[in-house]
Design a protein around this motif. Structure first.
Motif, mmCIF file in Angstrom:
data_model
loop_
_atom_site.group_PDB
_atom_site.id
_atom_site.type_symbol
_atom_site.label_atom_id
_atom_site.label_comp_id
_atom_site.label_asym_id
_atom_site.label_seq_id
_atom_site.Cartn_x
_atom_site.Cartn_y
_atom_site.Cartn_z
ATOM 1 N N VAL A 119 -26.425 -3.680 33.392
ATOM 2 C CA VAL A 119 -27.334 -3.659 34.446
ATOM 3 C C VAL A 119 -28.620 -2.714 34.094
ATOM 4 C CG1 VAL A 119 -27.570 -2.663 37.083
ATOM 5 C CG2 VAL A 119 -25.917 -4.310 36.328
ATOM 6 N N GLU A 120 -28.305 -1.602 33.306
ATOM 7 C CA GLU A 120 -29.342 -0.645 32.966
ATOM 8 C C GLU A 120 -30.056 -0.903 31.711
ATOM 9 O OE1 GLU A 120 -27.335 3.399 32.694
ATOM 10 O OE2 GLU A 120 -26.578 3.073 34.982
ATOM 11 N N GLU A 121 -29.380 -1.408 30.537
ATOM 12 C CA GLU A 121 -30.170 -1.525 29.304
ATOM 13 C C GLU A 121 -30.705 -3.044 29.188
ATOM 14 O OE1 GLU A 121 -27.298 -0.472 26.199
ATOM 15 O OE2 GLU A 121 -26.613 1.150 27.363
ATOM 16 N N GLY A 122 -29.919 -4.013 29.708
ATOM 17 C CA GLY A 122 -30.124 -5.274 29.621
ATOM 18 C C GLY A 122 -31.910 -5.663 29.908
ATOM 19 N N PRO A 123 -32.258 -5.205 31.185
ATOM 20 C CA PRO A 123 -33.630 -5.682 31.505
ATOM 21 C C PRO A 123 -34.757 -4.838 30.927
ATOM 22 C CG PRO A 123 -32.248 -5.259 33.544
ATOM 23 C CD PRO A 123 -31.351 -4.999 32.384
ATOM 24 N N ARG A 124 -34.330 -4.031 29.740
ATOM 25 C CA ARG A 124 -35.288 -3.202 29.008
ATOM 26 C C ARG A 124 -35.538 -3.956 27.715
ATOM 27 N NH1 ARG A 124 -32.684 2.129 30.952
ATOM 28 N NH2 ARG A 124 -31.651 1.851 28.993
ATOM 29 N N LEU A 125 -34.359 -4.934 27.435
ATOM 30 C CA LEU A 125 -34.617 -5.724 26.222
ATOM 31 C C LEU A 125 -35.750 -6.380 25.961
ATOM 32 C CD1 LEU A 125 -30.865 -6.830 25.785
ATOM 33 C CD2 LEU A 125 -31.896 -4.745 24.558
ATOM 34 N N VAL A 126 -36.397 -6.482 24.737
ATOM 35 C CA VAL A 126 -37.846 -7.221 24.719
ATOM 36 C C VAL A 126 -37.673 -7.908 23.211
ATOM 37 C CG1 VAL A 126 -40.238 -7.041 24.261
ATOM 38 C CG2 VAL A 126 -39.072 -5.582 26.072
ATOM 39 N N TRP A 127 -37.708 -9.275 23.186
ATOM 40 C CA TRP A 127 -38.141 -9.696 21.853
ATOM 41 C C TRP A 127 -39.595 -10.230 21.519
ATOM 42 C CZ3 TRP A 127 -34.347 -10.481 25.504
ATOM 43 C CH2 TRP A 127 -33.144 -10.224 25.332
ATOM 44 N N ASP A 128 -39.978 -9.560 20.525
ATOM 45 C CA ASP A 128 -41.523 -9.875 20.056
ATOM 46 C C ASP A 128 -41.744 -11.130 19.494
ATOM 47 O OD1 ASP A 128 -44.113 -9.760 19.647
ATOM 48 O OD2 ASP A 128 -44.128 -7.995 18.186
ATOM 49 N N MET A 129 -42.215 -12.092 20.052
ATOM 50 C CA MET A 129 -42.335 -13.232 19.518
ATOM 51 C C MET A 129 -43.843 -13.457 18.896
ATOM 52 S SD MET A 129 -39.284 -14.228 19.750
ATOM 53 C CE MET A 129 -39.693 -15.505 18.926
#
Length: 159
Positions: free
Chosen positions: A44-54
């Motif tokens: 809940v806390e960390e998942g939405p902050r993940l980003v994959w630079d494409m």
């Protein structure tokens, strides 16, 4: 979910939903995911902050949850897919709704990368994506969009 819709648009699942669980499949899933336990708080806390630079777009981690009452919850499309079409998220949610219509899913939380590819792990959390890769050891491939959504399947067949 209307049963006629599920029988019409998801015939294979409609035929097989009442079969006994596949023990070999369950064992395989546990072998791959069993050591990757993440707490709900982490998801809940960390998942939405993940980003994959494409390069041309950057999908962000989308928390998808099935609540104890069976309700499906997901992040906003503008969060997960700020610069591209978010049809994969919609297809996944429709598929979960169909499964839920036949057999109640357990409470669960998962992080989805709705982008086209996952080139690297983004943190320690296991991530589900439309295309897992050998570069990302914590990325797990889900079926392609055209396999999840009847409208996309029709498009794939006529192209």
């Amino acid at each position: 979910m209307v049963p006629d819709f599920a029988r019409c648009c998801f015939p294979v699942y409609a035929r097989t939903h009442s079969e006994l669980p596949d023990l070999r499949l369950d064992a395989s899933i546990q072998a791959h995911l069993g050591s990757l336990k993440a707490s709900r708080r982490q998801l809940v806390e960390e998942g939405p902050r993940l980003v994959w630079d494409m390069g041309n777009h950057a999908p962000r981690g989308c928390l998808v949850s099935v609540a104890g009452d069976g309700q499906l919850h997901a992040c906003e499309e503008t969060h997960a897919c700020s610069s591209f079409d978010c049809s994969y998220l919609r297809a996944l949610l429709l598929n979960l709704e169909v499964i839920q219509g036949y057999r109640q899913l357990p409470e669960l939380d998962l992080i989805l990368n709705a982008g086209d590819v996952t080139l690297h792990d983004a943190g320690d959390l296991p991530t589900f994506t439309r295309t897992g890769t050998s570069w990302a050891t914590r990325s797990f491939a889900l079926p392609f969009e055209w396999q999840l959504h009847p409208g996309q399947c029709h498009k794939q067949l006529i192209q």
